[in-house]
Each structure stands twice: as C-alpha cells, then as structure tokens.
Design a protein around this motif. Sequence first.
Motif, PDB file in Angstrom:
ATOM      1  N   SER A  53      25.826  48.852  34.980  1.00 46.70           N
ATOM      2  CA  SER A  53      27.246  49.079  35.275  1.00 46.70           C
ATOM      3  C   SER A  53      27.941  47.729  35.392  1.00 46.70           C
ATOM      4  O   SER A  53      27.283  46.691  35.525  1.00 46.70           O
ATOM      5  N   ALA A  54      29.260  47.758  35.362  1.00 46.04           N
ATOM      6  CA  ALA A  54      30.007  46.527  35.624  1.00 46.04           C
ATOM      7  C   ALA A  54      29.877  46.152  37.096  1.00 46.04           C
ATOM      8  O   ALA A  54      29.907  44.973  37.448  1.00 46.04           O
ATOM      9  N   THR A  55      29.730  47.158  37.948  1.00 44.66           N
ATOM     10  CA  THR A  55      29.545  46.879  39.373  1.00 44.66           C
ATOM     11  C   THR A  55      28.285  46.037  39.584  1.00 44.66           C
ATOM     12  O   THR A  55      28.307  45.029  40.299  1.00 44.66           O
ATOM     13  N   LEU A  58      28.835  42.527  38.261  1.00 37.89           N
ATOM     14  CA  LEU A  58      29.584  41.709  39.225  1.00 37.89           C
ATOM     15  C   LEU A  58      28.661  41.214  40.334  1.00 37.89           C
ATOM     16  O   LEU A  58      28.716  40.047  40.737  1.00 37.89           O
ATOM     17  N   PHE A  80      39.947  47.978  40.837  1.00 34.71           N
ATOM     18  CA  PHE A  80      39.022  48.986  41.344  1.00 34.71           C
ATOM     19  C   PHE A  80      38.201  48.350  42.469  1.00 34.71           C
ATOM     20  O   PHE A  80      37.902  47.153  42.429  1.00 34.71           O
ATOM     21  N   ALA A  82      35.246  48.097  43.195  1.00 34.70           N
ATOM     22  CA  ALA A  82      33.973  47.443  42.884  1.00 34.70           C
ATOM     23  C   ALA A  82      34.085  45.917  42.806  1.00 34.70           C
ATOM     24  O   ALA A  82      33.141  45.209  43.159  1.00 34.70           O
ATOM     25  N   THR A  83      35.226  45.415  42.351  1.00 35.99           N
ATOM     26  CA  THR A  83      35.405  43.956  42.213  1.00 35.99           C
ATOM     27  C   THR A  83      35.181  43.268  43.551  1.00 35.99           C
ATOM     28  O   THR A  83      34.527  42.221  43.631  1.00 35.99           O
ATOM     29  N   VAL A 131      41.338  39.638  37.620  1.00 34.97           N
ATOM     30  CA  VAL A 131      41.059  40.909  36.938  1.00 34.97           C
ATOM     31  C   VAL A 131      42.106  41.076  35.830  1.00 34.97           C
ATOM     32  O   VAL A 131      43.303  41.020  36.104  1.00 34.97           O
ATOM     33  N   ASP A 157      36.901  39.496  35.921  1.00 34.22           N
ATOM     34  CA  ASP A 157      36.600  40.919  35.806  1.00 34.22           C
ATOM     35  C   ASP A 157      37.381  41.447  34.606  1.00 34.22           C
ATOM     36  O   ASP A 157      38.581  41.716  34.693  1.00 34.22           O
ATOM     37  N   SER A 159      36.671  44.192  32.954  1.00 34.38           N
ATOM     38  CA  SER A 159      36.302  45.602  32.755  1.00 34.38           C
ATOM     39  C   SER A 159      37.295  46.330  31.853  1.00 34.38           C
ATOM     40  O   SER A 159      36.921  47.242  31.121  1.00 34.38           O
ATOM     41  N   SER A 183      33.011  46.314  31.530  1.00 33.88           N
ATOM     42  CA  SER A 183      32.512  47.653  31.854  1.00 33.88           C
ATOM     43  C   SER A 183      32.508  48.529  30.607  1.00 33.88           C
ATOM     44  O   SER A 183      33.423  48.462  29.782  1.00 33.88           O
ATOM     45  N   HIS A 185      32.053  51.968  31.063  1.00 31.51           N
ATOM     46  CA  HIS A 185      32.292  53.330  31.544  1.00 31.51           C
ATOM     47  C   HIS A 185      33.102  54.088  30.483  1.00 31.51           C
ATOM     48  O   HIS A 185      33.908  53.484  29.770  1.00 31.51           O
ATOM     49  N   GLU A 194      27.228  54.843  31.219  1.00 26.36           N
ATOM     50  CA  GLU A 194      27.375  53.846  32.275  1.00 26.36           C
ATOM     51  C   GLU A 194      26.899  52.542  31.673  1.00 26.36           C
ATOM     52  O   GLU A 194      26.008  52.539  30.823  1.00 26.36           O
ATOM     53  N   GLY A 195      27.453  51.441  32.126  1.00 24.25           N
ATOM     54  CA  GLY A 195      26.960  50.154  31.624  1.00 24.25           C
ATOM     55  C   GLY A 195      27.942  49.036  31.866  1.00 24.25           C
ATOM     56  O   GLY A 195      29.137  49.266  32.048  1.00 24.25           O
ATOM     57  N   TYR A 327      46.525  50.677  40.754  1.00 25.50           N
ATOM     58  CA  TYR A 327      45.481  51.082  41.678  1.00 25.50           C
ATOM     59  C   TYR A 327      46.072  51.197  43.077  1.00 25.50           C
ATOM     60  O   TYR A 327      47.019  50.485  43.392  1.00 25.50           O
TER      61      TYR A 327
HETATM   62  C1  LIG Z   1      35.664  50.238  35.885  1.00 27.55           C
HETATM   63  C2  LIG Z   1      35.843  48.980  36.670  1.00 27.55           C
HETATM   64  C3  LIG Z   1      34.809  48.376  37.392  1.00 27.55           C
HETATM   65  C4  LIG Z   1      33.470  49.036  37.579  1.00 27.55           C
HETATM   66  O1  LIG Z   1      32.891  49.375  36.391  1.00 27.55           O
HETATM   67  P1  LIG Z   1      31.569  50.296  36.395  1.00 27.55           P
HETATM   68  O2  LIG Z   1      31.016  50.025  35.029  1.00 27.55           O
HETATM   69  O3  LIG Z   1      32.054  51.690  36.566  1.00 27.55           O
HETATM   70  O4  LIG Z   1      30.689  49.845  37.477  1.00 27.55           O
HETATM   71  C5  LIG Z   1      35.037  47.162  38.003  1.00 27.55           C
HETATM   72  N1  LIG Z   1      36.238  46.567  37.934  1.00 27.55           N
HETATM   73  C6  LIG Z   1      37.277  47.134  37.282  1.00 27.55           C
HETATM   74  C7  LIG Z   1      38.576  46.414  37.233  1.00 27.55           C
HETATM   75  C8  LIG Z   1      37.113  48.363  36.646  1.00 27.55           C
HETATM   76  O5  LIG Z   1      38.136  48.936  36.034  1.00 27.55           O
END
Ligand SMILES: *Cc1c(COP(=O)(O)O)cnc(C)c1O
Length: 384
Positions: A53-55, A58, A80, A82-83, A131, A157, A159, A183, A185, A194-195, A327
Amino acid sequence: MIPYGRQSIDESDIAAVVAVLQSDFLTQGPVLPAFEQAFAQRVKVPYAVASNSATSALHLAYLALGVGPGDTVWTSPNTFVATANAALYCGAEVDFVDIDPHSYNLSADALAQKLAQAEQQGRLPKVVTPVHFAGQPCDMAAIGELSRRYGFAVVEDASHAVGADYQNTPVGCCQYSDITVFSFHPVKIMTTAEGGLATTKQAELAQRMMQLRSHGIVREPEHLLSPSPGGWYYEQQSLGFNYRMTELQAALGLSQLTRLDDFLAQRRRLAARYDVELEGLPLVRPWQSPEGRSSYHLYPVQLPDSIDRAEVFAQLRAAGIGVQIHYIPVHTQPFYRQRGFKPGDFPVAEHYYQGAISLPLYADLTPQDQDSVVLQLKQLLAGR
Ligand SMILES: *Cc1c(COP(=O)(O)O)cnc(C)c1O
C-alpha cells in the motif's frame, strides 16, 4: 450511482493476472522487480520499491530516513490520514503546514514562515511531506530550496500524482525530494488492487526500504554481517515488516502501466470538458499550475460560502452522482484533536474543506455520464 472514482480493467489486465496464477510464483517472483524497473524507467528515477500500500510505502520511507521518537514530520492538513499516521507509526510527532488557497497544496510561504519560527525554538522537522493534491504538483522548487537551507528531508506523497509532470519532469524523479510515494488503490490513477511504491535516487534509501519491506531480512552475500555458512543463510538485521506486493498485484501494475498514457489522456480530456461546461456557475474550478501538469486524480470544485455544500452534496448523491469530499482536514479528526490540534489551527485548509466537492472523474467515465453530472450541477446551482 456514478462513483467519484473507479478502476479501469481490460482483457490485457486480466490476462496478465491469470498468467501469474498459472506460474510458479504468486509472490517473491520475477514480476515484481520487472514492475519496479518499468515504473522507475517511466518516472526517470534509479530506484523503485513496491509495497502492499502507499501507507506502508510512507512508513518505509519515513523509517529509511531515520524518523523516530523525538522527530517531527510536517505535512499538509489537506490529505488522507495515512500521510500523517505513518509518521506516528515511527514514534515521531506530526505537525501541519496550511495550504495555498489556489492549489490546495501545502503552501511554500506558510512553510517558510513556520520554519523560521521553528528554527528559533529549536524544533525543526526531520521530514516535510508535501502532498500533490488531486494530482496537481506542489511548488517543489521552493520546498527543495527550504530543505537545503534548514536541513530536513522531503518525502513527496504522490498518491494522486502517478503520471503528473512538474517543470517538464515526471513526478517521482525526486529532483527536489529524497523519496516519492505513489498509491495504486483502485480509485487512483492506475491500480494493483492494493499497492504502493516508493522511488528514490539514493541507493542506500532504496536498500533500507527493501530490507524493511521484508522483516529486515538480508540475503545478498555482500550485505551480510557474518560470512555465509551456506545457501540457506539469511540475517535479520533490523525490525522490519511484511509489506510485500504480490506477483498478482505486480502483474496488474505492469499491465496498467502500459495503459497509463491512455488513462492520463482520458482524465485530462474529461477535466478540460468540466472546465468548459462548468464555466459561469458559482463555483471555483481547479487551478492548474503553469509549472506542471496535473494527473487529475480528482476534479475538486469549491462552492462559495453562500451555498450550502451539504445540501448540494445530498442532492447530487440523491440524483445518483457519487460525489465525495477531499479532505476533512486531518488535524480536525478526533484522534488528532486528542493530540492537541483544534479547529482554527489551519484556517485555509478548513475554509477550503467547507466548500469542497469532488466531481466524478475516472478514465472510463463516459461523456454521457459526465453530461448528467454537469446537468445536475447546473440545475442545483442555477440562479444562486
Ligand atoms: C490513497 C492515499 C494514501 C494511502 O494510499 P493506500 O495505497 O490506500 O495506502 C496516502 N496518501 C494520499 C494522499 C492518498 O490519497
């Protein structure tokens, strides 16, 4: 319901995944390095490290840069969760830098001001993570300049920004950053279900991320700490994770990569069409930086304060249009409020959030569906 984003899967994607299912390796085989190499080539960077995942990418990026307890990572509140969360995984603190009112990206001016203050207080960040919101590249030249002056590392980031350009170079080439994270997704530009993936120009960072992706285990003879007693031997040299991407995912990624130019062309065509069709309505259309070219992961419009965004959102949803909001500012989430943040801390991001709506945008969105989004919006906003 017309969704705000969705994947595009064709016969070639399906065949690529089926071929892996019929092969010897479902994970840890030859397709993953092939995908990494192809992606690295595409964004003109020496190293690419894929993950589940991108998570997790990161998390690996922050760990590879040495982020840990006592450190702080700064990012945009307009992202998101996760960042920011990935920095907390490392035991570090998180802080935010307010956004620019036009690009909706982390403001380089706000960053410069916050850095000057932080330097006086001896609280400079270890890493700053801009981002590329909606696929619109950040002001990386200015952020890169500040990183040299104040000595912090930069993680992009990206993504949203697979396929975006900045100053005529691909996002991901790390011209002004240490690591860039993508990302895959299904709602993003291209998918592996996922990835995620991290790119870097620095061999040592790539090596560290690869090691941490798979338990901190090392097998290459040249990287062992003790002489190898035989072919079975490996060493766990650090505390890593299982963040690996499977061969199925990598095969889908490799196949999607060959379709990326089509995806981008479609998204840009649809975005340009929204630009024309929405002209004259009481809303702000996305701004395009003259220094870059967005990948248009999202098409966020901003309604004026005089219009009730919640009502427009509800009516569009009722009409079968799956709009979404990107967001809710991360610092206003209950979890981050518990950590001391409060509404009012980052007013530009909060104001943007109040009026924001992301319209449906994805490669397979048909002109007819797009027309019905436009029609609904026109009916809702006419005369306001
Ligand atoms: C989707 C997203 C993520 C997380 O991506 P995953 O692959 O779902 O873990 C992180 N940062 C941003 C800005 C995103 O849009």
